[in-house]
Motif scaffolding. Structure first.
Motif, PDB file in Angstrom:
ATOM      1  N   SER A  70      42.067  28.048  13.886  1.00  0.00           N
ATOM      2  CA  SER A  70      43.273  28.006  14.711  1.00  0.00           C
ATOM      3  C   SER A  70      43.945  26.646  14.562  1.00  0.00           C
ATOM      4  O   SER A  70      43.254  25.632  14.396  1.00  0.00           O
ATOM      5  N   VAL A  71      45.263  26.642  14.595  1.00  0.00           N
ATOM      6  CA  VAL A  71      46.047  25.407  14.695  1.00  0.00           C
ATOM      7  C   VAL A  71      47.323  25.743  15.462  1.00  0.00           C
ATOM      8  O   VAL A  71      47.707  26.907  15.538  1.00  0.00           O
ATOM      9  N   VAL A  72      47.955  24.717  16.031  1.00  0.00           N
ATOM     10  CA  VAL A  72      49.357  24.881  16.427  1.00  0.00           C
ATOM     11  C   VAL A  72      50.128  24.715  15.116  1.00  0.00           C
ATOM     12  O   VAL A  72      50.016  23.693  14.439  1.00  0.00           O
ATOM     13  N   SER A  98      47.861  32.897  19.314  1.00  0.00           N
ATOM     14  CA  SER A  98      48.501  32.068  20.347  1.00  0.00           C
ATOM     15  C   SER A  98      48.331  30.583  20.047  1.00  0.00           C
ATOM     16  O   SER A  98      47.594  30.192  19.158  1.00  0.00           O
ATOM     17  N   GLY A  99      48.968  29.797  20.842  1.00  0.00           N
ATOM     18  CA  GLY A  99      48.904  28.354  20.754  1.00  0.00           C
ATOM     19  C   GLY A  99      49.734  27.842  21.925  1.00  0.00           C
ATOM     20  O   GLY A  99      49.549  26.752  22.426  1.00  0.00           O
ATOM     21  N   GLY A 100      50.657  28.698  22.344  1.00  0.00           N
ATOM     22  CA  GLY A 100      51.480  28.380  23.496  1.00  0.00           C
ATOM     23  C   GLY A 100      52.872  27.947  23.083  1.00  0.00           C
ATOM     24  O   GLY A 100      53.877  28.480  23.573  1.00  0.00           O
ATOM     25  N   TYR A 101      52.958  27.007  22.119  1.00  0.00           N
ATOM     26  CA  TYR A 101      54.266  26.437  21.761  1.00  0.00           C
ATOM     27  C   TYR A 101      55.227  27.506  21.258  1.00  0.00           C
ATOM     28  O   TYR A 101      56.360  27.610  21.723  1.00  0.00           O
ATOM     29  N   ASN A 102      54.769  28.315  20.323  1.00  0.00           N
ATOM     30  CA  ASN A 102      55.667  29.328  19.750  1.00  0.00           C
ATOM     31  C   ASN A 102      56.055  30.369  20.802  1.00  0.00           C
ATOM     32  O   ASN A 102      57.192  30.845  20.826  1.00  0.00           O
ATOM     33  N   ALA A 148      44.075  41.341  18.231  1.00  0.00           N
ATOM     34  CA  ALA A 148      45.450  41.845  18.092  1.00  0.00           C
ATOM     35  C   ALA A 148      45.575  42.923  17.022  1.00  0.00           C
ATOM     36  O   ALA A 148      46.662  43.465  16.833  1.00  0.00           O
ATOM     37  N   GLU A 149      44.501  43.258  16.351  1.00  0.00           N
ATOM     38  CA  GLU A 149      44.521  44.433  15.465  1.00  0.00           C
ATOM     39  C   GLU A 149      45.013  45.652  16.250  1.00  0.00           C
ATOM     40  O   GLU A 149      45.608  46.557  15.692  1.00  0.00           O
ATOM     41  N   TYR A 150      44.744  45.642  17.558  1.00  0.00           N
ATOM     42  CA  TYR A 150      45.134  46.782  18.396  1.00  0.00           C
ATOM     43  C   TYR A 150      46.392  46.490  19.219  1.00  0.00           C
ATOM     44  O   TYR A 150      46.698  47.233  20.159  1.00  0.00           O
ATOM     45  N   THR A 164      51.338  35.276  13.736  1.00  0.00           N
ATOM     46  CA  THR A 164      51.219  33.872  13.336  1.00  0.00           C
ATOM     47  C   THR A 164      49.802  33.630  12.828  1.00  0.00           C
ATOM     48  O   THR A 164      49.185  32.617  13.113  1.00  0.00           O
ATOM     49  N   VAL A 165      49.313  34.592  12.066  1.00  0.00           N
ATOM     50  CA  VAL A 165      47.977  34.525  11.471  1.00  0.00           C
ATOM     51  C   VAL A 165      48.065  35.317  10.172  1.00  0.00           C
ATOM     52  O   VAL A 165      48.820  36.292  10.079  1.00  0.00           O
ATOM     53  N   GLY A 166      47.330  34.863   9.138  1.00  0.00           N
ATOM     54  CA  GLY A 166      47.395  35.523   7.832  1.00  0.00           C
ATOM     55  C   GLY A 166      46.778  36.911   7.916  1.00  0.00           C
ATOM     56  O   GLY A 166      45.581  37.055   8.168  1.00  0.00           O
ATOM     57  N   SER A 217      51.725  29.511   4.538  1.00  0.00           N
ATOM     58  CA  SER A 217      50.330  29.956   4.664  1.00  0.00           C
ATOM     59  C   SER A 217      49.862  29.808   6.104  1.00  0.00           C
ATOM     60  O   SER A 217      50.432  29.023   6.876  1.00  0.00           O
ATOM     61  N   PHE A 218      48.850  30.575   6.432  1.00  0.00           N
ATOM     62  CA  PHE A 218      48.312  30.614   7.801  1.00  0.00           C
ATOM     63  C   PHE A 218      46.796  30.744   7.747  1.00  0.00           C
ATOM     64  O   PHE A 218      46.249  31.205   6.737  1.00  0.00           O
ATOM     65  N   VAL A 219      46.120  30.410   8.842  1.00  0.00           N
ATOM     66  CA  VAL A 219      44.688  30.706   8.951  1.00  0.00           C
ATOM     67  C   VAL A 219      44.531  32.232   8.892  1.00  0.00           C
ATOM     68  O   VAL A 219      45.447  32.969   9.253  1.00  0.00           O
ATOM     69  N   MET A 221      43.242  36.092   9.535  1.00  0.00           N
ATOM     70  CA  MET A 221      42.981  36.961  10.690  1.00  0.00           C
ATOM     71  C   MET A 221      41.475  37.201  10.834  1.00  0.00           C
ATOM     72  O   MET A 221      40.781  37.438   9.848  1.00  0.00           O
ATOM     73  N   GLN A 222      41.011  37.177  12.063  1.00  0.00           N
ATOM     74  CA  GLN A 222      39.615  37.508  12.365  1.00  0.00           C
ATOM     75  C   GLN A 222      39.582  38.913  12.974  1.00  0.00           C
ATOM     76  O   GLN A 222      40.596  39.558  13.114  1.00  0.00           O
ATOM     77  N   GLY A 223      38.396  39.341  13.373  1.00  0.00           N
ATOM     78  CA  GLY A 223      38.278  40.621  14.076  1.00  0.00           C
ATOM     79  C   GLY A 223      38.299  41.807  13.131  1.00  0.00           C
ATOM     80  O   GLY A 223      37.995  41.691  11.944  1.00  0.00           O
TER      81      GLY A 223
HETATM   82  C1  LIG Z   1      48.001  29.560  13.480  1.00  0.00           C
HETATM   83  S1  LIG Z   1      47.232  29.996  14.983  1.00  0.00           S
HETATM   84  C2  LIG Z   1      48.565  30.492  16.024  1.00  0.00           C
HETATM   85  C3  LIG Z   1      49.601  29.435  16.255  1.00  0.00           C
HETATM   86  C4  LIG Z   1      50.482  29.663  17.444  1.00  0.00           C
HETATM   87  N1  LIG Z   1      51.260  30.879  17.368  1.00  0.00           N
HETATM   88  C5  LIG Z   1      51.384  28.496  17.758  1.00  0.00           C
HETATM   89  O1  LIG Z   1      52.075  28.558  18.773  1.00  0.00           O
HETATM   90  O2  LIG Z   1      51.421  27.499  17.007  1.00  0.00           O
HETATM   91  C6  LIG Z   1      46.461  31.527  14.612  1.00  0.00           C
HETATM   92  C7  LIG Z   1      45.706  32.109  15.760  1.00  0.00           C
HETATM   93  O3  LIG Z   1      45.376  33.471  15.455  1.00  0.00           O
HETATM   94  C8  LIG Z   1      44.201  33.772  16.149  1.00  0.00           C
HETATM   95  N2  LIG Z   1      43.638  35.014  15.612  1.00  0.00           N
HETATM   96  C9  LIG Z   1      42.936  35.220  14.474  1.00  0.00           C
HETATM   97  N3  LIG Z   1      42.593  36.511  14.366  1.00  0.00           N
HETATM   98  C10 LIG Z   1      43.100  37.147  15.440  1.00  0.00           C
HETATM   99  C11 LIG Z   1      43.082  38.498  15.892  1.00  0.00           C
HETATM  100  N4  LIG Z   1      42.480  39.457  15.195  1.00  0.00           N
HETATM  101  N5  LIG Z   1      43.683  38.785  17.061  1.00  0.00           N
HETATM  102  C12 LIG Z   1      44.297  37.824  17.804  1.00  0.00           C
HETATM  103  N6  LIG Z   1      44.334  36.541  17.413  1.00  0.00           N
HETATM  104  C13 LIG Z   1      43.755  36.203  16.253  1.00  0.00           C
HETATM  105  C14 LIG Z   1      43.341  32.546  15.984  1.00  0.00           C
HETATM  106  O4  LIG Z   1      42.357  32.461  16.986  1.00  0.00           O
HETATM  107  C15 LIG Z   1      44.389  31.438  16.054  1.00  0.00           C
HETATM  108  O5  LIG Z   1      44.436  30.854  17.326  1.00  0.00           O
END
Ligand SMILES: C[S@@+](CC[C@H](N)C(=O)[O-])C[C@H]1O[C@@H](n2cnc3c(N)ncnc32)[C@H](O)[C@@H]1O
Length: 402
Positions: A70-72, A98-102, A148-150, A164-166, A217-219, A221-223
């Motif tokens: 995760s990152v902002v 999430s991250g809050g800012y966006n 968030a897959e769901y 906001t995740v790859g 690029s983004f971190v 996706m998990q889950g």
């Molecule tokens: C780049 S950060 C989000 C940045 C944020 N939108 C911002 O305001 O800067 C990506 C986030 O996606 C979350 N994430 C990864 N896989 C996810 C999933 N399956 N469902 C929900 N969140 C997930 C991570 O925990 C991480 O906090």
């Protein structure tokens, strides 16, 4: 003597001006939102000047494997996605990750008549996002701890979904929870690269059509939607990266011998420019073009050109391979010329094949946005998709060139 600026409003205005200069903020509405939200509230402890840099990610969280989970996000990426999303007052928006800012920026854009839901899979990030949103005065955002897959069915339907995740695919729940017309903005991974894509859904077709795509690029996706790209090691320092769904196989030992043997260089006579567009063209030129990656050591030892350090598409035929390079050439509009380096017994052939593709792109598609990208939900539709396409878990991604 450098001037130390401590006023967040001054830094914020400078950030917005820089993003406008880069051509990333193009609307007054996105500029106003980014000029309003106090970014420092979402990255406590980060130095103020750093918080307002345009290409800097903040508050990283590192996973067990040492990678960021995760990152902002950097503000230049957020500006791109917000412009892609074209949010209007009164809309209902879902943010994935999430991250809050966006989410605060989205709240500014939807205004008092709209609403924003943000979902994160990580309880620490949810807690931090909630706290930042409260501090900054945006506590009407729905912050949900979930995969968030769901999606977020309790708050659907959404006019916009902004991931906001790859993501390796577009989950069916996102489509179920999207209005028609509606738009999904997603950093989609395919062919071992990421493109930030704005996909539109219309009233009369299930097919999503990209109105815009950009590099970013983004971190990952998990889950339930997580996926790992395939890495095929050629040597300890060099590997091929492929889509998780790819069924390609390679002659690894022959390629290793080829890379450590002599190389030929050939030049295309076309400008080196917009490498991300050329990259997409090459990857969508045929079946299973892998990305070639190398560690710095392989570059230092002269085994591969430094372009491979960041990853580059490779044309591979048996034990021979070719990839693109560049050199300074004042006769080119861009000041640089694209060429190829090739290794192996069929080096001339693979070099010619790659040069042909480079010249085709330079001759017919040498501009931004020439790719037509569409997403076809439902794997059953894959056979109807013409041109290059990647089969995903829940559908197919198609790329053709105009
Ligand atoms: C780049 S950060 C989000 C940045 C944020 N939108 C911002 O305001 O800067 C990506 C986030 O996606 C979350 N994430 C990864 N896989 C996810 C999933 N399956 N469902 C929900 N969140 C997930 C991570 O925990 C991480 O906090």
């Amino acid at each position: 003597m450098s001037l130390k600026i401590e006023d967040p409003a001054v830094l914020r205005a400078a950030m917005v001006a820089a993003l406008r200069d880069e051509g990333l903020i193009t609307s007054d509405r996105v500029a106003a939102a980014m000029n309003t939200v106090p970014r420092q509230a979402f990255a406590p402890g980060e130095p103020l000047a750093r918080v307002y840099e345009t290409h800097t990610t903040l508050a990283p969280k590192i996973g067990a494997d040492g990678r960021q989970t995760s990152v902002v996000s950097a503000s230049h990426i957020q500006a791109i996605q917000l412009e892609q999303a074209a949010i209007e007052p009164g809309m209902n928006v879902l943010e994935v990750g999430s991250g809050g800012y966006n989410a605060a920026l989205l709240t500014e854009l939807v205004g008092p008549g709209g609403s924003v839901t943000t979902v994160d899979i990580d309880a620490d990030i949810v807690a931090r996002a909630r706290s930042g949103l409260r501090t900054a005065g945006y506590d009407r955002v729905n912050v949900v701890l979930a995969d968030a897959e769901y999606g977020a069915p309790a708050f659907a339907p959404f006019d916009r979904i902004i991931a906001t995740v790859g993501a390796f695919d577009i989950p069916p729940a996102w489509l179920d929870q999207l209005t028609a017309p509606g738009r999904i903005v997603v950093p989609l991974r395919f062919a071992a690269i990421t493109r930030l894509i704005a996909f539109d859904r219309t009233l009369d077709s299930p097919v999503l059509t990209a109105s815009n795509y950009r590099l970013g690029s983004f971190v990952a996706m998990q889950g339930a939607g997580a996926a790992s790209e395939q890495m095929v090691a050629i040597s300890p320092d060099i590997a091929l990266r492929l889509d998780p769904q790819s069924t390609a196989t390679f002659h690894v030992s022959a390629l290793r011998r080829a890379l450590h043997g002599t190389a030929i260089e050939r030049w295309s006579g076309t400008p080196f420019d917009m490498p991300d567009e050329l990259e997409l063209f090459l990857l969508s030129s045929g079946v299973d073009v892998p990305m070639l990656h190398a560690a710095q050591r392989a570059v230092d030892q002269g085994v591969v050109n430094r372009t491979v350090r960041l990853g580059t598409p490779a044309i591979i035929r048996g034990g021979s391979l070719a990839y693109r390079i560049k050199r300074e050439n004042g006769e080119m509009v861009s000041g640089y010329e694209t060429g190829v380096v090739a290794h192996g017994p069929d080096a001339e052939l693979v070099a010619d094949e790659l040069l042909g593709l480079i010249r085709e792109w330079a001759g017919h598609h040498y501009r931004r946005g020439a790719a037509r990208i569409s997403y076809h939900p439902g794997t059953a539709d894959a056979s109807n998709v013409t041109g290059w396409h990647a089969t995903k878990r829940h559908g197919s991604l198609a790329v053709s060139w105009s």
